[in-house]
Write a protein that holds these residues in place. Structure first.
Motif, mmCIF file in Angstrom:
data_model
loop_
_atom_site.group_PDB
_atom_site.id
_atom_site.type_symbol
_atom_site.label_atom_id
_atom_site.label_comp_id
_atom_site.label_asym_id
_atom_site.label_seq_id
_atom_site.Cartn_x
_atom_site.Cartn_y
_atom_site.Cartn_z
ATOM 1 N N ASN A 9 0.869 -1.182 0.000
ATOM 2 C CA ASN A 9 0.000 0.000 0.000
ATOM 3 C C ASN A 9 0.901 1.225 0.000
ATOM 4 O O ASN A 9 1.515 1.542 1.017
ATOM 5 N N GLY A 168 3.134 2.301 10.779
ATOM 6 C CA GLY A 168 4.126 3.366 10.657
ATOM 7 C C GLY A 168 4.883 3.677 11.934
ATOM 8 O O GLY A 168 5.557 4.702 12.034
ATOM 9 N N GLY A 207 1.133 -3.613 9.416
ATOM 10 C CA GLY A 207 1.590 -2.736 10.497
ATOM 11 C C GLY A 207 3.052 -3.005 10.793
ATOM 12 O O GLY A 207 3.390 -3.965 11.465
ATOM 13 N N SER A 208 3.924 -2.128 10.229
ATOM 14 C CA SER A 208 5.367 -2.221 10.468
ATOM 15 C C SER A 208 5.967 -3.567 10.063
ATOM 16 O O SER A 208 6.891 -4.073 10.713
ATOM 17 N N VAL A 228 1.636 -4.124 3.347
ATOM 18 C CA VAL A 228 2.855 -3.426 3.743
ATOM 19 C C VAL A 228 2.810 -1.987 3.273
ATOM 20 O O VAL A 228 2.526 -1.731 2.097
ATOM 21 N N GLY A 230 5.194 1.395 4.374
ATOM 22 C CA GLY A 230 6.501 2.012 4.109
ATOM 23 C C GLY A 230 7.499 1.094 3.422
ATOM 24 O O GLY A 230 8.229 1.532 2.519
HETATM 25 P P1 13P Z 1 3.387 0.430 7.512
HETATM 26 O O1 13P Z 1 3.870 -0.853 6.885
HETATM 27 O O2 13P Z 1 4.088 1.637 6.989
HETATM 28 O O3 13P Z 1 3.373 0.336 9.010
HETATM 29 O O4 13P Z 1 1.860 0.606 7.041
HETATM 30 C C1 13P Z 1 0.989 -0.465 7.172
HETATM 31 C C2 13P Z 1 -0.272 -0.121 6.451
HETATM 32 O O5 13P Z 1 -1.033 0.723 6.875
HETATM 33 C C3 13P Z 1 -0.541 -0.840 5.189
HETATM 34 O O6 13P Z 1 -1.839 -0.616 4.749
#
Ligand code: 13P
Length: 246
Positions: A9, A168, A207-208, A228, A230
């Motif tokens: 994402n 994030g 989430g991370s 995923v 970032g």
């Molecule tokens: P991160 O991988 O940056 O924590 O974001 C997760 C997310 O919201 C994917 O949709």
């Protein structure tokens, strides 16, 4: 056995120059995982054209429930399909928070995705205060029942569990906590849709997720890959995550 998914994402990131990252991901994604990249809407058509006839699928990050109409700034599921997308994320916590989307709205968007022949990636997840209050399974269960329409199948639906506090932040639940939620979601889906449909629906963790933790997370019970943020922007990060899902 469910084929694992590595979904990226990109959120509000990516310009024309980012096509080089897409190309590197296409070239490097050689494993068994299903790979879905969800760029911003501005890049949807060009990415879909580039990824056509490759193993990489392209999705959008949101859609309006209606097929067309007076909704300035929105895009419909039909438009996503027309641009070459095959998937759409609905109900991401950033949409729920920034645009006050409730479960009924998310459900309508998932139905719109199906109407247009897209796979809906439906997101659920608790906030930190909800987890601290011991409400995680209650919240996730309520969001699942409210956001996933009747008629969900392995072919039209993917569900992403994304704890809001893990997005994030570099923080993740323990593997046992992830297993608890994913086992619960599988059982809840089985209650609603029957064991056979529920067993086929892929449940992603988000989430991370990073190259360093992807393999252990993807090995958790009922985790069928990741959504995923970032770490999906650069091929050097996302390719090892794709490999961990393969
Ligand atoms: P991160 O991988 O940056 O924590 O974001 C997760 C997310 O919201 C994917 O949709």
């Amino acid at each position: 056995p469910r084929v694992k998914i590595a979904a990226g994402n990109w959120k509000m990131n990516g310009l024309g120059a980012s096509t080089a990252e897409l190309d590197a991901m296409i070239a490097g994604a050689t494993g068994s995982a299903e790979v879905v990249i969800c760029p911003p809407a501005t890049l949807l058509a060009s990415f879909a054209a580039r990824a056509a006839e490759t193993g990489v699928k392209i999705g959008a990050q949101d859609c309006h429930p209606a097929a067309s109409g007076a909704h300035t700034g929105d895009i419909s599921a039909e438009m996503i399909g027309d641009a070459g997308g095959s998937h759409v994320i609905v109900g991401h916590s950033e949409r729920r928070a920034d645009h006050a989307e409730d479960d009924a709205t998310v459900r309508a968007k998932a139905e719109a995705a199906w109407r247009a022949g897209l796979v809906a990636i439906i997101c659920v997840g608790e906030t930190e205060s909800q987890r601290d209050a011991g409400d995680t399974l209650g919240i996730v269960g309520r969001q699942l029942r409210g956001s996933v329409p009747a008629g969900a199948t392995a072919a039209n639906t993917v569900i992403a569990y994304e704890p809001v506090w893990a997005i994030g932040t570099g923080r993740t639940p323990t593997l046992a906590e992830i297993a608890e939620v994913h086992d619960f979601m599988r059982a809840d889906l089985a209650n609603r849709f029957g064991t056979e449909a529920a067993d086929g629906i892929r449940l992603l963790y988000g989430g991370s997720v990073k190259p360093g933790n992807a393999a252990e997370i993807f090995a958790v019970s009922n985790v069928d890959g990741g959504l995923v943020g970032g770490a999906s922007l650069k091929a050097s990060d996302f390719l090892p995550i794709i490999a961990a899902a393969s």
